[in-house]
Scaffold this active site. Structure first.
Site, PDB file in Angstrom:
ATOM      1  N   MET A  13      39.176  44.034  42.985  1.00 29.41           N
ATOM      2  CA  MET A  13      37.874  43.637  43.520  1.00 29.41           C
ATOM      3  C   MET A  13      36.919  43.380  42.369  1.00 29.41           C
ATOM      4  O   MET A  13      36.900  44.123  41.394  1.00 29.41           O
ATOM      5  CB  MET A  13      37.303  44.742  44.419  1.00 29.41           C
ATOM      6  CG  MET A  13      35.901  44.442  44.947  1.00 29.41           C
ATOM      7  SD  MET A  13      35.249  45.771  45.994  1.00 29.41           S
ATOM      8  CE  MET A  13      34.899  47.025  44.758  1.00 29.41           C
ATOM      9  N   ASN A  14      36.110  42.299  42.491  1.00 31.30           N
ATOM     10  CA  ASN A  14      34.980  42.157  41.583  1.00 31.30           C
ATOM     11  C   ASN A  14      33.715  41.808  42.362  1.00 31.30           C
ATOM     12  O   ASN A  14      33.359  42.545  43.285  1.00 31.30           O
ATOM     13  CB  ASN A  14      35.275  41.237  40.393  1.00 31.30           C
ATOM     14  CG  ASN A  14      35.781  39.860  40.703  1.00 31.30           C
ATOM     15  OD1 ASN A  14      36.899  39.681  41.174  1.00 31.30           O
ATOM     16  ND2 ASN A  14      34.982  38.843  40.403  1.00 31.30           N
ATOM     17  N   ASP A  15      33.007  40.748  42.050  1.00 35.26           N
ATOM     18  CA  ASP A  15      31.636  40.521  42.511  1.00 35.26           C
ATOM     19  C   ASP A  15      31.420  40.753  44.011  1.00 35.26           C
ATOM     20  O   ASP A  15      32.212  40.275  44.835  1.00 35.26           O
ATOM     21  CB  ASP A  15      31.218  39.076  42.244  1.00 35.26           C
ATOM     22  CG  ASP A  15      31.463  38.624  40.823  1.00 35.26           C
ATOM     23  OD1 ASP A  15      31.956  39.421  40.013  1.00 35.26           O
ATOM     24  OD2 ASP A  15      31.173  37.452  40.530  1.00 35.26           O
ATOM     25  N   PHE A  60      35.514  31.423  44.904  1.00 38.90           N
ATOM     26  CA  PHE A  60      34.700  32.190  43.969  1.00 38.90           C
ATOM     27  C   PHE A  60      33.425  32.687  44.664  1.00 38.90           C
ATOM     28  O   PHE A  60      33.226  32.505  45.856  1.00 38.90           O
ATOM     29  CB  PHE A  60      34.367  31.340  42.742  1.00 38.90           C
ATOM     30  CG  PHE A  60      35.445  31.344  41.682  1.00 38.90           C
ATOM     31  CD1 PHE A  60      36.764  31.648  41.989  1.00 38.90           C
ATOM     32  CD2 PHE A  60      35.142  31.031  40.363  1.00 38.90           C
ATOM     33  CE1 PHE A  60      37.758  31.654  41.011  1.00 38.90           C
ATOM     34  CE2 PHE A  60      36.120  31.032  39.377  1.00 38.90           C
ATOM     35  CZ  PHE A  60      37.426  31.340  39.696  1.00 38.90           C
ATOM     36  N   SER A  61      32.551  33.287  43.882  1.00 41.25           N
ATOM     37  CA  SER A  61      31.408  34.023  44.428  1.00 41.25           C
ATOM     38  C   SER A  61      30.406  33.131  45.152  1.00 41.25           C
ATOM     39  O   SER A  61      30.321  31.924  44.918  1.00 41.25           O
ATOM     40  CB  SER A  61      30.692  34.777  43.310  1.00 41.25           C
ATOM     41  OG  SER A  61      31.450  35.879  42.890  1.00 41.25           O
ATOM     42  N   ASP A 115      28.680  30.271  41.744  1.00 43.61           N
ATOM     43  CA  ASP A 115      27.892  31.427  42.189  1.00 43.61           C
ATOM     44  C   ASP A 115      26.586  31.037  42.891  1.00 43.61           C
ATOM     45  O   ASP A 115      25.497  31.485  42.504  1.00 43.61           O
ATOM     46  CB  ASP A 115      27.562  32.359  41.010  1.00 43.61           C
ATOM     47  CG  ASP A 115      28.770  32.735  40.173  1.00 43.61           C
ATOM     48  OD1 ASP A 115      29.883  32.721  40.727  1.00 43.61           O
ATOM     49  OD2 ASP A 115      28.600  33.044  38.980  1.00 43.61           O
ATOM     50  N   GLU A 121      26.058  33.590  34.525  1.00 43.96           N
ATOM     51  CA  GLU A 121      26.718  33.865  35.804  1.00 43.96           C
ATOM     52  C   GLU A 121      25.794  34.543  36.831  1.00 43.96           C
ATOM     53  O   GLU A 121      24.770  35.121  36.519  1.00 43.96           O
ATOM     54  CB  GLU A 121      27.985  34.712  35.614  1.00 43.96           C
ATOM     55  CG  GLU A 121      29.073  34.021  34.820  1.00 43.96           C
ATOM     56  CD  GLU A 121      30.389  34.778  34.860  1.00 43.96           C
ATOM     57  OE1 GLU A 121      31.421  34.115  35.077  1.00 43.96           O
ATOM     58  OE2 GLU A 121      30.396  36.010  34.672  1.00 43.96           O
TER      59      GLU A 121
END
Length: 512
Positions: A108-110, A166-167, A237, A284
Site C-alpha cells: 500500500m502507498n498513497d 495511479f493516485s 495525482d 508529487e
C-alpha cells in the site's frame, strides 16, 4: 523447470478469484481474457507445485459470474491448480496495528479518493495485491464510520490497456454534473500509460480520467474518457476541489520535476490550464485547498507529498502571495498526505507511512488522521495537526499524574496508547512504553526514539506520544512538530515508565 504456456480456463462461480502469492524476485505477466478480449493483466510470481502460497490475493469478479475466463501466462500447471474462488475477502493470520490502517495483505502507498458521504468515510489507496513491493497499481478500498476502525472492501479500480491506476481524489457530485445524480461520488485518477508496472500499456501516456459510483462507493465505474490529456511526461495525482467563490472546480496536478499545474473546469469534463507553479524541492501529490486559521478565518495552502507546504491566496484561477516552504513533518516516514473532501466543519488529513513491516505479508500503513488548522507564528502561518476528535472521544483514561518526576504503570495491554506530557520545565526526559524507548535532552536539542535521533528545531514544551503495533507517533509544541517512527513492537504489553529531572504533568490514555 517446466512451465505451462498454454491457456487455462476457469468458470467464475463466486465473487472473488483468489490468486496464490509467493514473494520472489521475478514476476511473470498473467493475462485474463473474457470472450477473447483481454480484460486484465497483472505481474504475478509463479508458484511451484512444492511451494505453499504466502497468501491469496482477491480479484473482484462478481460481474463475471456464470462466465468462463481464460488465463494466459508462462506459469506451471501447479500455479493454476492453486487458484481458488470465494464469496468473501480473505482474512489475515498475522498481527496488524490496532488503530493504524493496513491492507490485509500486499503493498500500500498513497491515500486516494478521500471522501465522506452519509457518515461513511471512504479510504481508497494505491495497492499491489500481488506482492509486498510496489507494482500493479490499483485502488484498494476500505470504509469507516470513525476514521479509526476500518472495514476492507474489494479493490475498486483495476488496471486496463490504458495503464495502471495511479493516485487521485474524490468528491460528492453536489452540482449534479456528468449526467449523474447529485448523490453520485466522482473520482479523478491518473491512468499511467507506459508505466514500469504496466507492460500492457507500453507506449502509452499518463492521462487524467474519471470514475464514478452511484451506490455509495461500493462499485466504481470508469467513464473511459480523458479529461486532461498528457501535458508532460509523468503528470499525475489530480486533486479536485469545488471553489465556491468563483463557482468552478479546480484541479491541482503534479507535472514533473518540481512543477505543478492548476486547472479549472465548470463541468468536470473540460479543463483549462490557468497556472504553472515551479518550486525548488516540492514534488508529487498536490492538495490545494483552504485551511481554517485559529482566528476563525481561512488561508489557502498547497500541500505536497513530502509534507512541504506553502500558504497564499487563491482566486479560483491563480495561487499567489506564496510563503516560503514549511515542513509538516520533521522526518521522512510519512508521505503523500491528502485531505478529505465533503467535510464542511473541519479539514482532515491522512498520510501514508512508508513502513517496511518485515516478516509481514503487507507493506505500508496509514497514520492516525489529523485535523488541520493554521496558526500565526514568527515565520508566518504554520500547520497545527491534532489527532482527530474521534480519537479523543474514544480514548479511556488510564492514569493522570500532576507534578511528578517519576511514575510507572503496567496494568494496560492489548490497546494503543497515548501519553501526553507537559515538559516545559524539564531538561531531561526518559519514557518507556511497551518496551519502546523515547528520550529528550533539551540542551542538546535531541529527541531519540529507539536509538533513532532527531535534531529538534526548537525547544519542546509538550509531547503527545501515540504507540501502536509497529509505529510510534510524536507530536510536540501543541501539535506543530510531528515525528514518526517505525518500530518492531508486536506485543501490546509491558511497563509504561516516565522519568524527568523536574516535575511534569502526565496523562495516559488507551484506545481500542
Amino acid at each position: 523447470m517446466q512451465k505451462n504456456t498454454t491457456d487455462y480456463k476457469i468458470k467464475i462461480e463466486h465473487s472473488f478469484l483468489l490468486i496464490p502469492v509467493k514473494t520472489k524476485k521475478e514476476a511473470e505477466r498473467l493475462s485474463f481474457y473474457l470472450e477473447e478480449q483481454k480484460v486484465l493483466e497483472y505481474r504475478i510470481f509463479p508458484v511451484e507445485e512444492e511451494e505453499t502460497a504466502d497468501y491469496y490475493a482477491p480479484i473482484p469478479v462478481t460481474s463475471w459470474i456464470g462466465k468462463s475466463i481464460r488465463l494466459e501466462g508462462d506459469y506451471p500447471e501447479a500455479f493454476y491448480a492453486k487458484i481458488k474462488q470465494a464469496d468473501y475477502l480473505p482474512e489475515s493470520g498475522q498481527l496488524h496495528p490496532l488503530m493504524h490502517f493496513t491492507p490485509v495483505t500486499g503493498w500500500m502507498n498513497d491515500p486516494n479518493g478521500l471522501v465522506c458521504q452519509d457518515g461513511i468515510y471512504h479510504l481508497f489507496y494505491q495497492h499491489n495485491a500481488f506482492g509486498t513491493a510496489w507494482d500493479n497499481m490499483s485502488w484498494g478500498h476500505a470504509v469507516s464510520k470513525d476514521l479509526l476502525h476500518w472495514e476492507h472492501r474489494p479493490m475498486a479500480i483495476l488496471p486496463d490497456e490504458d495503464g495502471t491506476i495511479f493516485s487521485g481524489s474524490g468528491l460528492c457530485n453536489e452540482q449534479g454534473l456528468l449526467e449523474l445524480p447529485e448523490k453520485a461520488l466522482v473520482f479523478f485518477y491518473t491512468s499511467a500509460g507506459g508505466s514500469a508496472d504496466s507492460p500492457w500499456s507500453e507506449g502509452g501516456q499518463f492521462t487524467q480520467r474519471i470514475a464514478y459510483s452511484i451506490d455509495n462507493g461500493a462499485t466504481l465505474h470508469k467513464k473511459n474518457q480523458v479529461i486532461v490529456p498528457n501535458l508532460t511526461e509523468g503528470n499525475r495525482d489530480p486533486k479536485v476541489y469545488w471553489h465556491e467563490e468563483s463557482k468552478g472546480y479546480i484541479m491541482s496536478l503534479y507535472l514533473r520535476h518540481h512543477v505543478y499545474a492548476i486547472l479549472r473546469s465548470e463541468d468536470l469534463e473540460h479543463w483549462e490550464l490557468t497556472q504553472k507553479l515551479p518550486f525548488v524541492t516540492a514534488r508529487e501529490c498536490p492538495d490545494l485547498r483552504p485551511i481554517p486559521t485559529e482566528e476563525g478565518k481561512e488561508k489557502w495552502i498547497l500541500f505536497t507529498a513530502s509534507g512541504e507546504y506553502f500558504t497564499g491566496d487563491f482566486d479560483g484561477f491563480r495561487f499567489t502571495n506564496l510563503s516560503g516552504g514549511h515542513m509538516a513533518y520533521q522526518n521522512e516516514l510519512p508521505y503523500a498526505g491528502q485531505t478529505y473532501s465533503s467535510l464542511p466543519e473541519r479539514v482532515v488529513l491522512m498520510h501514508w507511512m512508508r513502513t517496511e513491516n518485515p516478516e509481514k505479508y503487507y507493506t505500508g500503513m496509514m497514520g492516525i488522521p489529523r485535523e488541520l488548522t493554521l496558526i500565526k507564528g514568527e515565520e508566518g502561518f504554520i500547520l497545527r495537526q491534532s489527532v482527530i476528535r474521534e480519537w479523543k472521544e474514544q480514548r479511556v483514561s488510564v492514569r493522570e499524574e500532576k507534578k511528578r518526576k517519576q511514575w510507572e504503570e503496567e496494568s494496560v495491554r492489548d490497546a494503543a496508547l497515548e501519553l501526553q506530557l507537559n515538559i516545559q520545565d524539564a531538561s531531561v526526559l526518559s519514557v518507556t512504553i511497551y518496551g519502546q524507548k523515547i528520550s529528550y535532552q533539551r540542551e542538546e536539542g535531541i529527541l531519540c526514539v529507539n536509538g533513532d535521533v532527531c535534531k529538534v528545531k526548537e525547544e519542546l514544551r509538550d509531547l503527545s506520544i501515540l504507540v501502536d503495533r509497529e509505529i510510534l507517533e510524536v507530536a510536540a509544541n501543541e501539535d506543530t512538530l510531528l515525528y514518526f517512527f517505525e518500530t518492531d513492537l508486536q506485543d501490546l504489553a509491558g511497563k509504561i515508565n516516565v522519568e524527568t529531572d523536574q516535575n511534569a504533568d502526565s496523562y495516559l490514555w488507551k484506545v481500542q
